[in-house]
Motif scaffolding. Structure first.
Motif, short mmCIF file in Angstrom:
data_model
loop_
_atom_site.label_atom_id
_atom_site.label_comp_id
_atom_site.label_asym_id
_atom_site.label_seq_id
_atom_site.Cartn_x
_atom_site.Cartn_y
_atom_site.Cartn_z
N VAL A 42 50.62 84.45 -0.53
CA VAL A 42 49.84 84.74 -2.06
C VAL A 42 49.99 83.14 -2.27
CG1 VAL A 42 50.64 84.33 -4.94
CG2 VAL A 42 51.60 86.19 -2.55
N ASN A 43 49.86 82.46 -1.64
CA ASN A 43 49.93 80.52 -2.02
C ASN A 43 47.74 80.64 -1.24
OD1 ASN A 43 51.43 79.75 -3.61
ND2 ASN A 43 52.70 79.31 -1.62
N ASP B 54 44.76 80.36 -3.56
CA ASP B 54 44.45 79.01 -4.26
C ASP B 54 42.99 79.15 -4.40
OD1 ASP B 54 44.69 76.67 -3.36
OD2 ASP B 54 43.11 76.29 -1.16
N GLY B 55 43.24 78.28 -4.87
CA GLY B 55 41.96 78.52 -5.65
C GLY B 55 41.49 79.60 -7.03
N VAL B 56 42.66 80.79 -6.85
CA VAL B 56 41.60 81.70 -8.33
C VAL B 56 42.04 81.53 -9.17
CG1 VAL B 56 42.07 84.56 -7.89
CG2 VAL B 56 41.82 83.49 -5.66
N PHE C 246 44.48 82.17 -15.70
CA PHE C 246 46.19 80.95 -15.04
C PHE C 246 46.47 81.49 -13.68
CE2 PHE C 246 48.47 84.99 -13.79
CZ PHE C 246 47.68 86.07 -15.26
N ARG C 247 46.98 80.90 -12.67
CA ARG C 247 47.26 80.41 -11.44
C ARG C 247 47.82 80.79 -11.38
NH1 ARG C 247 42.18 77.84 -9.44
NH2 ARG C 247 42.22 76.28 -10.78
N ILE C 248 48.64 81.35 -10.10
CA ILE C 248 49.41 82.19 -9.34
C ILE C 248 50.04 81.09 -8.39
CG2 ILE C 248 50.94 84.17 -8.50
CD1 ILE C 248 49.03 85.89 -10.58
N ARG D 19 50.01 92.63 -2.33
CA ARG D 19 48.41 92.19 -1.16
C ARG D 19 47.37 92.10 -2.37
NH1 ARG D 19 48.60 95.67 3.00
NH2 ARG D 19 49.74 94.06 3.51
N PHE D 20 46.35 91.33 -1.37
CA PHE D 20 45.19 91.10 -2.89
C PHE D 20 44.11 91.67 -2.62
CE2 PHE D 20 42.26 87.57 -4.34
CZ PHE D 20 42.73 87.55 -5.33
N THR D 21 43.85 92.44 -3.21
CA THR D 21 42.71 93.61 -2.70
C THR D 21 41.28 93.59 -3.23
OG1 THR D 21 43.68 95.08 -3.88
CG2 THR D 21 43.95 95.46 -1.32
#
Length: 364
Positions: free
Chosen positions: A14-15, A19-21, A45-47, A95-97
DNA sequence: CGTCCACGTCTAC
DNA sequence: TAGACCTGGACGG
């Protein structure tokens, strides 16, 4: 995915990916999930993520609003950060998609602000996982075996009178009050490394261990790589999995073969297995130990393959070709030292066999 | 088709 | 100490 190492790898994932998203809008829960809605919405917001044992905490942090430098909270806009604590059950992962590649069973979704949008999904096929908005680390879970080693060790050794330790060591290793992060494959790998019979009484196996881990700050010269007692291995063995990178126990992942090759006992051909008193399969080699469930010898060696764990034969052969480590036997002269101290030293000896173990108990 | 099995909790008799 | 909670892959008939 999910024992301590996988949860930690999920937080790293996740990090790295976020990052920067910049994320935006509400958090979306699938219709079918019985977990709570996450009442959080924010323009930007950031995560970020952290892990502790078998939990992951996501932190949603609103970015500073430019409106006169003032914080707003109109229109349901969040101005406070929110923590969400996740447990992964048997099948959870992140998952980041892209938006059109969101996996099946993505039960909680965070959307990015940019177009086209991307999505951070909490995916959980079997839905045994859970999350808690504004959550905290579950209070009954002990310190993290990987990242709170000192307090983990103290927590175990200062509570050995707890009835929880009346049980076989293999079952106690799954007790998250003391072993937050250990799961079914880790308990097998840890006990296997030390040749500790899985169904020996936990208190007997742990009594006499030093509060201070003498291996903690660098290894004494001439010490083998794996040196350490059970509690130390509860720390180092999971960290090995973290260092494998990838996603640990995740068959869908390409680099899963590295994890397969890493396993020495769990689901490995030729190892024995028994259902423990909670119906979980314990993998081991040699003697099961005195508290084994009745009728253990009728244990069935699984004829069926675990759909998830299928070792390719060439990998097995590669492994067999590896030079076997010389197992150092403990000399008898080393054995008659004194009482608990003797036993505790023995318990820290790298190479176990059951004889050594019984000697250790005898001197207690 | 059906049965068994899977990295984990939970709560109820 | 059972079950309940779930989906899906491997294997058997």
């Amino acid at each position: 995915m999910p024992e301590g190492p996988e949860l930690h790898l999920a937080s790293l994932y996740v990090n790295k990916m976020c990052d920067g998203v910049v994320f935006s809008g509400p958090v979306i829960k699938s219709e079918v999930s019985k977990n709570p809605e996450v009442a959080f919405t924010c323009d930007s917001f950031r995560i970020t993520a952290t892990s502790r044992g078998k939990e992951v905490k996501l932190t949603l942090t609103p970015m500073k609003s430019d409106d006169d430098g003032k914080r707003r909270s109109k229109g349901g806009q969040a101005d406070q950060h929110m923590d969400i604590v996740f447990r992964f059950g048997m099948s959870g992962y992140f998952r980041f998609t892209s938006e059109d590649e969101v996996p099946k069973h993505a039960h909680l979704r965070f959307y990015t602000k940019e177009k086209p949008r991307r999505v951070l999904s909490f995916v959980d096929t079997r839905r045994f996982g859970s999350w808690q908005p504004n959550g905290t680390w579950q209070p009954d879970r002990g310190p993290c075996i990987m990242f709170e080693y000192k307090s983990f060790r103290e927590n175990v050794l200062s509570h050995l009178s707890d009835r929880a330790f009346d049980r076989p060591i293999c079952e106690v290793l799954l007790n998250q009050k003391y072993f937050n992060g250990i799961g079914n494959y880790l308990r097998a790998e840890i006990l296997y490394r030390l040749n500790i019979p899985p169904f020996v009484c936990a208190r007997d196996a742990l009594e006499g261990l030093e509060l201070e881990d003498e291996f903690e700050d660098g290894k004494p010269k001439g010490m083998k790589r794996e040196a350490g007692d059970v509690l130390r291995l509860c720390h180092t063995v999971p960290l090995e999995v973290v260092s494998l990178g990838g996603k640990g126990y995740d068959p869908e992942k390409m680099d899963y073969s590295a994890f397969e090759a890493w396993l020495r006992c769990y689901y490995v051909d030729g190892m024995k297995s028994v259902r423990d008193h909670n119906g979980r399969t314990m993998w081991f080699k040699g003697d099961p130990g005195p508290m084994a469930p009745k009728g253990w010898s009728k244990r069935k060696l699984p004829k069926k393959k675990n759909p998830h764990i299928q070792k390719k034969s060439f990998q097995r052969e590669e492994k067999l070709k590896r030079p076997r480590k010389k197992h150092r036997r403990v000399k008898p002269s080393q054995v008659h030292v004194k009482r608990k101290i003797a036993a505790s030293k023995l318990l820290q000896v790298n190479t176990w066999d059951y004889v050594t173990f019984k000697n250790a108990l005898f001197f207690l």
